[in-house]
Every structure is written in C-alpha cells, then in structure tokens.
Motif scaffolding. Structure first.
Motif, PDB file in Angstrom:
ATOM      1  N   GLU A  44      -8.647   1.415  -3.854  1.00 40.60           N
ATOM      2  CA  GLU A  44      -9.422   1.980  -2.744  1.00 40.60           C
ATOM      3  C   GLU A  44      -8.461   2.762  -1.881  1.00 40.60           C
ATOM      4  O   GLU A  44      -7.246   2.574  -1.975  1.00 40.60           O
ATOM      5  CB  GLU A  44     -10.101   0.872  -1.925  1.00 40.60           C
ATOM      6  CG  GLU A  44      -9.140  -0.137  -1.270  1.00 40.60           C
ATOM      7  CD  GLU A  44      -8.348   0.413  -0.098  1.00 40.60           C
ATOM      8  OE1 GLU A  44      -8.916   1.179   0.694  1.00 40.60           O
ATOM      9  OE2 GLU A  44      -7.139   0.099   0.024  1.00 40.60           O
ATOM     10  N   SER A  58       0.821  -1.212   0.000  1.00 43.85           N
ATOM     11  CA  SER A  58       0.000   0.000   0.000  1.00 43.85           C
ATOM     12  C   SER A  58       0.850   1.256   0.000  1.00 43.85           C
ATOM     13  O   SER A  58       2.028   1.222   0.379  1.00 43.85           O
ATOM     14  CB  SER A  58      -0.873   0.027   1.252  1.00 43.85           C
ATOM     15  OG  SER A  58      -1.724  -1.075   1.273  1.00 43.85           O
ATOM     16  N   TYR A  74      -4.229   5.697   3.681  1.00 41.06           N
ATOM     17  CA  TYR A  74      -3.675   4.434   3.215  1.00 41.06           C
ATOM     18  C   TYR A  74      -4.435   4.053   1.947  1.00 41.06           C
ATOM     19  O   TYR A  74      -5.656   4.198   1.897  1.00 41.06           O
ATOM     20  CB  TYR A  74      -3.909   3.319   4.246  1.00 41.06           C
ATOM     21  CG  TYR A  74      -3.214   3.486   5.569  1.00 41.06           C
ATOM     22  CD1 TYR A  74      -3.711   4.347   6.545  1.00 41.06           C
ATOM     23  CD2 TYR A  74      -2.062   2.765   5.853  1.00 41.06           C
ATOM     24  CE1 TYR A  74      -3.077   4.481   7.778  1.00 41.06           C
ATOM     25  CE2 TYR A  74      -1.426   2.893   7.087  1.00 41.06           C
ATOM     26  CZ  TYR A  74      -1.934   3.752   8.040  1.00 41.06           C
ATOM     27  OH  TYR A  74      -1.309   3.881   9.248  1.00 41.06           O
ATOM     28  N   ARG A 111      -5.786   3.584  18.426  1.00 43.49           N
ATOM     29  CA  ARG A 111      -5.947   2.322  17.698  1.00 43.49           C
ATOM     30  C   ARG A 111      -6.948   1.409  18.405  1.00 43.49           C
ATOM     31  O   ARG A 111      -7.696   0.672  17.753  1.00 43.49           O
ATOM     32  CB  ARG A 111      -4.592   1.641  17.505  1.00 43.49           C
ATOM     33  CG  ARG A 111      -3.826   2.313  16.381  1.00 43.49           C
ATOM     34  CD  ARG A 111      -2.427   1.820  16.166  1.00 43.49           C
ATOM     35  NE  ARG A 111      -1.877   2.501  14.998  1.00 43.49           N
ATOM     36  CZ  ARG A 111      -1.507   1.911  13.876  1.00 43.49           C
ATOM     37  NH1 ARG A 111      -1.573   0.613  13.754  1.00 43.49           N
ATOM     38  NH2 ARG A 111      -1.056   2.613  12.860  1.00 43.49           N
ATOM     39  N   TYR A 121       5.550  -0.550   2.902  1.00 48.89           N
ATOM     40  CA  TYR A 121       4.665   0.447   2.295  1.00 48.89           C
ATOM     41  C   TYR A 121       5.458   1.282   1.309  1.00 48.89           C
ATOM     42  O   TYR A 121       6.684   1.327   1.369  1.00 48.89           O
ATOM     43  CB  TYR A 121       4.161   1.438   3.375  1.00 48.89           C
ATOM     44  CG  TYR A 121       3.072   0.925   4.273  1.00 48.89           C
ATOM     45  CD1 TYR A 121       1.751   0.865   3.840  1.00 48.89           C
ATOM     46  CD2 TYR A 121       3.357   0.534   5.586  1.00 48.89           C
ATOM     47  CE1 TYR A 121       0.739   0.419   4.680  1.00 48.89           C
ATOM     48  CE2 TYR A 121       2.345   0.080   6.436  1.00 48.89           C
ATOM     49  CZ  TYR A 121       1.040   0.026   5.964  1.00 48.89           C
ATOM     50  OH  TYR A 121       0.040  -0.425   6.801  1.00 48.89           O
ATOM     51  N   ARG A 130       1.639   7.860   6.482  1.00 46.87           N
ATOM     52  CA  ARG A 130       2.282   7.819   7.809  1.00 46.87           C
ATOM     53  C   ARG A 130       3.785   7.607   7.671  1.00 46.87           C
ATOM     54  O   ARG A 130       4.258   7.140   6.626  1.00 46.87           O
ATOM     55  CB  ARG A 130       1.616   6.760   8.703  1.00 46.87           C
ATOM     56  CG  ARG A 130       2.167   5.374   8.604  1.00 46.87           C
ATOM     57  CD  ARG A 130       1.998   4.618   9.924  1.00 46.87           C
ATOM     58  NE  ARG A 130       2.051   3.166   9.776  1.00 46.87           N
ATOM     59  CZ  ARG A 130       3.166   2.465   9.567  1.00 46.87           C
ATOM     60  NH1 ARG A 130       4.333   3.061   9.407  1.00 46.87           N
ATOM     61  NH2 ARG A 130       3.105   1.148   9.491  1.00 46.87           N
ATOM     62  N   GLU A 151      -7.746  -1.954   6.148  1.00 47.26           N
ATOM     63  CA  GLU A 151      -8.755  -1.803   7.191  1.00 47.26           C
ATOM     64  C   GLU A 151     -10.173  -1.870   6.597  1.00 47.26           C
ATOM     65  O   GLU A 151     -10.351  -2.001   5.385  1.00 47.26           O
ATOM     66  CB  GLU A 151      -8.487  -0.555   8.050  1.00 47.26           C
ATOM     67  CG  GLU A 151      -8.343   0.720   7.298  1.00 47.26           C
ATOM     68  CD  GLU A 151      -9.628   1.131   6.646  1.00 47.26           C
ATOM     69  OE1 GLU A 151      -9.702   1.074   5.401  1.00 47.26           O
ATOM     70  OE2 GLU A 151     -10.566   1.500   7.380  1.00 47.26           O
TER      71      GLU A 151
HETATM   72  P1  5GP Z   1      -0.367   0.338  10.167  1.00 46.48           P
HETATM   73  O1  5GP Z   1      -0.171   1.812  10.344  1.00 46.48           O
HETATM   74  O2  5GP Z   1      -0.484  -0.397  11.488  1.00 46.48           O
HETATM   75  O3  5GP Z   1       0.642  -0.285   9.249  1.00 46.48           O
HETATM   76  O4  5GP Z   1      -1.795   0.144   9.436  1.00 46.48           O
HETATM   77  C1  5GP Z   1      -2.932   0.725   9.961  1.00 46.48           C
HETATM   78  C2  5GP Z   1      -4.153   0.155   9.303  1.00 46.48           C
HETATM   79  O5  5GP Z   1      -4.206   0.538   7.929  1.00 46.48           O
HETATM   80  C3  5GP Z   1      -4.192  -1.385   9.320  1.00 46.48           C
HETATM   81  O6  5GP Z   1      -5.505  -1.781   9.713  1.00 46.48           O
HETATM   82  C4  5GP Z   1      -3.911  -1.746   7.905  1.00 46.48           C
HETATM   83  O7  5GP Z   1      -4.536  -2.974   7.555  1.00 46.48           O
HETATM   84  C5  5GP Z   1      -4.563  -0.597   7.163  1.00 46.48           C
HETATM   85  N1  5GP Z   1      -4.068  -0.435   5.797  1.00 46.48           N
HETATM   86  C6  5GP Z   1      -2.825  -0.667   5.316  1.00 46.48           C
HETATM   87  N2  5GP Z   1      -2.781  -0.439   4.009  1.00 46.48           N
HETATM   88  C7  5GP Z   1      -4.026  -0.046   3.625  1.00 46.48           C
HETATM   89  C8  5GP Z   1      -4.615   0.308   2.363  1.00 46.48           C
HETATM   90  O8  5GP Z   1      -3.999   0.310   1.309  1.00 46.48           O
HETATM   91  N3  5GP Z   1      -5.924   0.659   2.387  1.00 46.48           N
HETATM   92  C9  5GP Z   1      -6.674   0.651   3.515  1.00 46.48           C
HETATM   93  N4  5GP Z   1      -7.953   0.983   3.416  1.00 46.48           N
HETATM   94  N5  5GP Z   1      -6.151   0.304   4.715  1.00 46.48           N
HETATM   95  C10 5GP Z   1      -4.843  -0.040   4.766  1.00 46.48           C
END
Ligand code: 5GP
Length: 212
Positions: free
Chosen positions: A72, A37, A81, A148, A53, A41, A103
C-alpha cells in the motif's frame, strides 16, 4: 503445527508515541518483525536509511508503485509513504508477526487486501497532550506541526475503522496490551482452517463408524 504470522497495523496521531511503543515491543519480545517503509520525506536528525525508513526520491517511489512492489502507499503532509511487499510476505511466511506502522489511508487499504489483519489505533489521553508531545519533540517546524495537527483532526474521524484503541498514557501498560491483542489473534479460527477441516473430517469418520 506451523504457526502463520499475524499482520498487525498500528496507526495513531503523529506524536502519539508509536515509535517508542514499537521499539519497546521489539525489545521485549522476539517474534515481531517491523516493516520498514519507503518514504520521499527527508531523514530527521538521527534517522538512518534502511533503519527507520528507506529514503527514496519521488521518481524511485513512482517506480516502486508501477512495479507493484508496495503493499500500500499513501500521501501524508506532502510526502509519499509506502510498505514494501517482499519483506512483509517473507516474514509472515516464516511465522513472524509483522507490524506496519502506517497512517489511516494505508491501514484501510491493508484491511481491504488482508481482511484478517488486526488494526490498532494509538492515541495520547488528550488533544492537549498530543500537542505538547509534538512541540516537545522539537524535530519539526511550527508549520509542519500545525499540518500534522490538522491531519490528526482528519484521522480522528476514521478511528472506528480500527479493531482496538490503545490509550498511550503509560508506555509499559500500552506495550503489554498491544502484545496481548496481537497474540490473541493467533487463536482466531481463520488462522486454523487446516485444523478445523481435519477435525471435521475425523468427526465424519467417527460418525460413519458409529452408523455401521
Ligand atoms: P513520519 O514522517 O512522522 O515518520 O510519518 C508520518 C506518517 O506516515 C505516520 O502516521 C506514519 O505512521 C505514516 N507512515 C509511515 N510509513 C508508512 C507507510 O509505509 N504507508 C503509509 N500509508 N503510512 C506510513
């Protein structure tokens, strides 16, 4: 027959152990492609741009939205994200089973756009365990952990939108369950429309011959 790749979405509370599960699934089986993704952040310690990422600025993220290059996107605890489209489509066309670890808002958007996508929700066995894992990870401040946990409470109300629930109390079992659920998808009729049509056609011919 060409095998079309499955699109699987894996969501779960922050701290549910999704990252470890994904790593293990990819280590054990080679037909998976994990989508990377884009996020606004900052990288955590040990995270590498282009591996965990694509770390981008808000401006770049906005540009990606405008170009239509995301499948998306969603906002999560003050950051954006999103899933880059090109990689996902290419891997699926090559027959890879593509996993989006995203998410809930994003998961629901994917389901709308790709109704045949498989939605899996991963949770630890209890809320107490979730809290313990988040604190134990030691990568976030207490404010971020609290945000969170609040988000987890919100996401809990949408768990029924997912096809299957995976309780992550044993990594080994959970990985195997996830693999079986994804592989079973390949048997769904929606992935065999060509075969079904051919079979129908052949049956019609047989029937016509029988009538002569
Ligand atoms: P973290 O900051 O812990 O890596 O991710 C935070 C949340 O963002 C997690 O629930 C993760 O699954 C979600 N997330 C990561 N990549 C994406 C994305 O491409 N799209 C969406 N909608 N959520 C994402």
């Amino acid at each position: 027959m060409e095998r079309q790749g499955i699109l699987a979405v894996v969501s779960g509370f922050s701290g549910a152990g999704k990252g470890t599960l994904m790593k293990e699934l990819l280590r054990r089986y080679d037909n998976y492609a994990l989508s990377i993704s884009a996020t606004t952040r900052s990288p955590r310690e040990g995270e590498v741009d282009g591996r965990e990422y694509f770390f981008v600025s808000k401006e770049r993220f906005q540009q990606m939205i405008e170009e239509g290059s995301l499948v998306e996107y969603a906002q999560y605890v003050n950051h954006y994200y999103g899933t880059p489209k090109e990689y996902v489509m290419r891997q699926m066309a090559q027959g890879k089973d593509v996993i989006l670890e995203i998410e809930i808002q994003g998961a629901l958007k994917v389901k709308k756009r790709f109704p045949e996508a498989l939605l899996l929700f991963v949770t630890p066995p209890s809320a107490e365990e979730l809290c313990r894992r988040l604190v134990g990870r030691g990568t976030e401040t207490i404010e971020v952990i609290n945000a969170r946990l609040r988000r987890a409470a919100e996401e809990a109300s949408g768990m029924e939108a997912y096809d299957y629930l995976l309780i992550n109390d044993d990594i080994d079992r959970c990985v195997e369950e996830m693999h079986s659920l994804i592989q079973l998808q390949h048997r769904r009729t929606v992935y065999h429309l060509e075969f079904l049509n051919r079979m129908r056609e052949e049956l019609r011919h047989l029937d016509a011959r029988g009538q002569q």
